[in-house]
Design a protein around this motif. Sequence first.
Motif, PDB file in Angstrom:
ATOM      1  N   ASP A 177       0.856  -1.183   0.000  1.00 47.19           N
ATOM      2  CA  ASP A 177       0.000   0.000   0.000  1.00 47.19           C
ATOM      3  C   ASP A 177       0.894   1.235   0.000  1.00 47.19           C
ATOM      4  N   ALA A 217      -0.005   4.404  -0.259  1.00 48.73           N
ATOM      5  CA  ALA A 217      -0.785   5.618   0.007  1.00 48.73           C
ATOM      6  C   ALA A 217       0.042   6.702   0.687  1.00 48.73           C
ATOM      7  N   CYS A 273      -1.078  -0.972  -4.380  1.00 52.32           N
ATOM      8  CA  CYS A 273      -2.328  -0.213  -4.317  1.00 52.32           C
ATOM      9  C   CYS A 273      -2.062   1.198  -3.790  1.00 52.32           C
ATOM     10  N   ASN A 274      -3.033   2.068  -4.015  1.00 55.16           N
ATOM     11  CA  ASN A 274      -2.970   3.470  -3.565  1.00 55.16           C
ATOM     12  C   ASN A 274      -1.695   4.162  -4.042  1.00 55.16           C
ATOM     13  N   ASP A 284      -6.415   0.515  -7.508  1.00 63.37           N
ATOM     14  CA  ASP A 284      -6.583   1.859  -6.963  1.00 63.37           C
ATOM     15  C   ASP A 284      -6.554   1.917  -5.443  1.00 63.37           C
ATOM     16  N   ASN A 285      -7.184   0.932  -4.778  1.00 61.42           N
ATOM     17  CA  ASN A 285      -7.264   0.987  -3.314  1.00 61.42           C
ATOM     18  C   ASN A 285      -7.443  -0.411  -2.730  1.00 61.42           C
ATOM     19  N   GLN A 286      -7.381  -0.492  -1.403  1.00 58.60           N
ATOM     20  CA  GLN A 286      -7.499  -1.782  -0.731  1.00 58.60           C
ATOM     21  C   GLN A 286      -8.886  -2.390  -0.875  1.00 58.60           C
ATOM     22  N   GLU A 287      -9.890  -1.576  -1.076  1.00 60.52           N
ATOM     23  CA  GLU A 287     -11.247  -2.092  -1.237  1.00 60.52           C
ATOM     24  C   GLU A 287     -11.340  -3.019  -2.450  1.00 60.52           C
TER      25      GLU A 287
END
Length: 117
Positions: free
Chosen positions: A44, A46, A76-77, A99-102
């Motif tokens: 991640d 982010a 991701c992120n 795009d994201n952890q979701e």
Amino acid sequence: MTLISERQVVLFKPQGRMDLEGGMALSKKMAELLPERDQLWVIDLAEVDFMDSSGLVALVNGFKAARQNGCRLVLCNVQTPVRLVLEITKLDLVFEIVDNQEEISGFVNKSSMLLVR
């Protein structure tokens, strides 16, 4: 750096700069990991706002280690400055990027997540 581990998922959360120091920290965390076949390694990014060649080396080495152990690695992120570095080096074509952890949570079980610092 934060490492979150679950039976099937290992989540790396590097912070700040992925330069020599940050790249070495990520590499160290990955080397300490006892991989299990079919694990998902998620990095991640982010909280990473800068990446140089040392950070790229850490990501590539992590990718190779994951593959050698039958694991899957996903980024991701990814923030804009880091994404540009990945695009310039064409590594955006090598890494699986979401795009994201979701987007990842759809295919993992979050029932027993362990946070390791």
